[in-house]
Design a protein around this motif. Structure first.
Motif, PDB file in Angstrom:
ATOM      1  N   ARG A 186       0.830  -1.208   0.000  1.00  0.00           N
ATOM      2  CA  ARG A 186       0.000   0.000   0.000  1.00  0.00           C
ATOM      3  C   ARG A 186       0.861   1.253   0.000  1.00  0.00           C
ATOM      4  NH1 ARG A 186      -1.125   3.607   3.689  1.00  0.00           N
ATOM      5  NH2 ARG A 186      -3.112   4.779   3.615  1.00  0.00           N
ATOM      6  N   GLN A 216      -5.986   3.499  -8.315  1.00  0.00           N
ATOM      7  CA  GLN A 216      -7.093   2.566  -8.107  1.00  0.00           C
ATOM      8  C   GLN A 216      -6.641   1.345  -7.305  1.00  0.00           C
ATOM      9  OE1 GLN A 216      -8.494   1.777 -12.070  1.00  0.00           O
ATOM     10  NE2 GLN A 216      -9.677   3.683 -12.207  1.00  0.00           N
ATOM     11  N   HIS A 217      -5.463   0.823  -7.626  1.00  0.00           N
ATOM     12  CA  HIS A 217      -4.933  -0.310  -6.858  1.00  0.00           C
ATOM     13  C   HIS A 217      -4.616   0.109  -5.421  1.00  0.00           C
ATOM     14  CE1 HIS A 217      -4.777  -3.317  -9.981  1.00  0.00           C
ATOM     15  NE2 HIS A 217      -4.153  -2.479 -10.800  1.00  0.00           N
ATOM     16  N   GLU A 273      -7.796   0.082  -3.451  1.00  0.00           N
ATOM     17  CA  GLU A 273      -8.200  -1.277  -3.120  1.00  0.00           C
ATOM     18  C   GLU A 273      -7.393  -1.815  -1.934  1.00  0.00           C
ATOM     19  OE1 GLU A 273      -9.871  -4.922  -2.827  1.00  0.00           O
ATOM     20  OE2 GLU A 273     -10.602  -3.155  -3.902  1.00  0.00           O
ATOM     21  N   LEU A 274      -6.080  -1.583  -1.943  1.00  0.00           N
ATOM     22  CA  LEU A 274      -5.263  -2.027  -0.819  1.00  0.00           C
ATOM     23  C   LEU A 274      -5.607  -1.264   0.456  1.00  0.00           C
ATOM     24  CD1 LEU A 274      -1.742  -2.528  -2.425  1.00  0.00           C
ATOM     25  CD2 LEU A 274      -3.366  -4.266  -1.699  1.00  0.00           C
ATOM     26  N   ASP A 275      -5.950   0.002   0.319  1.00  0.00           N
ATOM     27  CA  ASP A 275      -6.342   0.791   1.483  1.00  0.00           C
ATOM     28  C   ASP A 275      -7.618   0.229   2.097  1.00  0.00           C
ATOM     29  OD1 ASP A 275      -5.831   3.260   3.087  1.00  0.00           O
ATOM     30  OD2 ASP A 275      -7.822   3.791   2.358  1.00  0.00           O
ATOM     31  N   ARG A 276      -8.542  -0.203   1.266  1.00  0.00           N
ATOM     32  CA  ARG A 276      -9.760  -0.832   1.781  1.00  0.00           C
ATOM     33  C   ARG A 276      -9.446  -2.152   2.482  1.00  0.00           C
ATOM     34  NH1 ARG A 276     -12.085   1.494  -3.040  1.00  0.00           N
ATOM     35  NH2 ARG A 276     -11.426  -0.315  -4.247  1.00  0.00           N
ATOM     36  N   ARG A 277      -8.512  -2.903   1.933  1.00  0.00           N
ATOM     37  CA  ARG A 277      -8.131  -4.167   2.566  1.00  0.00           C
ATOM     38  C   ARG A 277      -7.501  -3.930   3.928  1.00  0.00           C
ATOM     39  NH1 ARG A 277      -5.317  -7.576  -2.432  1.00  0.00           N
ATOM     40  NH2 ARG A 277      -7.098  -7.448  -3.874  1.00  0.00           N
TER      41      ARG A 277
END
Length: 321
Positions: free
Chosen positions: A107, A171-172, A175-179
């Protein structure tokens, strides 16, 4: 007793029968901390060997006395360190902790690359007289800059690929921040740590993954020193000079605790004894020293909360760091 060099480890990884073919009985295997340490440690431990992971600074200090540096001399020197017991064993983190650290590192790397591309675009646009305000956020950067670029065919031909690459990376990153946030919200320890002002999902996950096992620290006060947040000290005869913080241990954890302490002092509106103590220290010692002191106190506090299984209580936090 055995401590092989890097070439031996490569052969061992390819064929685990090497240790069985060794001519002498193996009492203990020791090696310096490194990038392949986890893989080798768990593999050799599973085979029934007594494996010791040693701190690289101590091993380097012991080997520096040798005139000639060769793989054979290094192996003999580290084996001698094992015989004498002059070493500090390093805690081998679990695979789960390394997985969380990998998620956090990925991230962070994506965010850095996203910022690098944005700064590259800013610098190139200045040549053409276009200055992008620094207040433009990551989420709105493409929407602000792309219309300015597409007006000019020369700019569009050169900079649109950079913008497209940045959008994909961002965008990736999201997504990692949400994970990361999902992982912190599903972890009971992290949820308790997040009750401390200034401590969010990144700080709680980073601290938990770095400590891994809270019982390996006999006292919570030693956690601050483990992450390099305590002053160095040089004492010899009449000289006794305390210096700046040692900056030992995990740099990412230290930076995360510093950011959490800064957020607690500068952004958190709710009052607490730890904030009041930090603000008083800021008036006498300055902002940077106060933030470091609060970061050290946060490390001690988070570890104590983890061990005790308690949540943050504002009326019971204070005192010296």
């Amino acid at each position: 007793m055995l401590d092989p060099q890097s070439s031996f480890w490569a052969a061992l990884a390819a064929d685990d029968r090497v240790c069985g073919q060794f001519a002498h009985p193996i009492e203990r295997i020791g090696f310096e901390a490194g990038t392949l340490s986890q893989h080798l440690f768990f593999g050799l431990t599973a085979e029934g060997f007594d494996v010791v992971w040693m701190e690289a600074r101590q091993v380097n200090a012991a080997l520096s006395a040798m005139r000639n540096k060769t793989d054979k001399n290094d192996a003999r020197g580290i084996a001698q360190v094992l015989r004498t017991g002059w070493f500090s064993p390093v805690h081998m983190k679990s695979r789960e902790a390394h997985g969380v650290r990998a998620l956090l590192s990925t991230r962070k790397a994506l965010l850095k690359k996203t910022m690098d591309l944005a700064n590259e675009v800013r610098g190139l646009l200045k040549i053409f007289g276009i200055r992008v305000p620094m207040t433009v956020k990551h989420c709105s950067f493409d929407g602000v800059v792309r219309p300015l670029i597409e007006i000019d065919d020369v700019l569009a031909h050169a900079l649109v690929p950079l913008l497209d690459a940045r959008v994909i990376l961002y965008q990736h990153f999201l997504e990692l921040d949400r994970r990361v946030k999902r992982a912190a919200s599903q972890d009971e320890v992290c949820m308790r740590m997040k009750t401390v002002p200034g401590v969010g999902p990144i700080a709680s996950l980073t601290f938990k993954a770095a400590v891994d096992n809270p019982t390996r620290f006999n006292r919570s006060r030693t956690v601050g020193a483990h992450f390099g947040l305590t002053p160095r000290r040089y004492q010899s005869g009449e000289h006794d000079n305390p210096g700046r913080i040692s900056k030992a241990g995990d740099r990412d954890v230290r930076a995360t605790l510093y950011a959490a302490a800064n957020a607690l002092l500068m952004r958190t509106m709710a009052g607490s004894q730890i904030k009041s103590w930090g603000m008083r220290l800021m008036r006498t010692k300055g902002r940077r020293r106060a933030v470091v002191a609060v970061a050290r106190k946060l490390a001690v506090l988070l570890h104590r909360m983890w061990v005790d299984g308690t949540k943050f209580r504002q009326d019971q936090v204070g005192g010296a760091a």
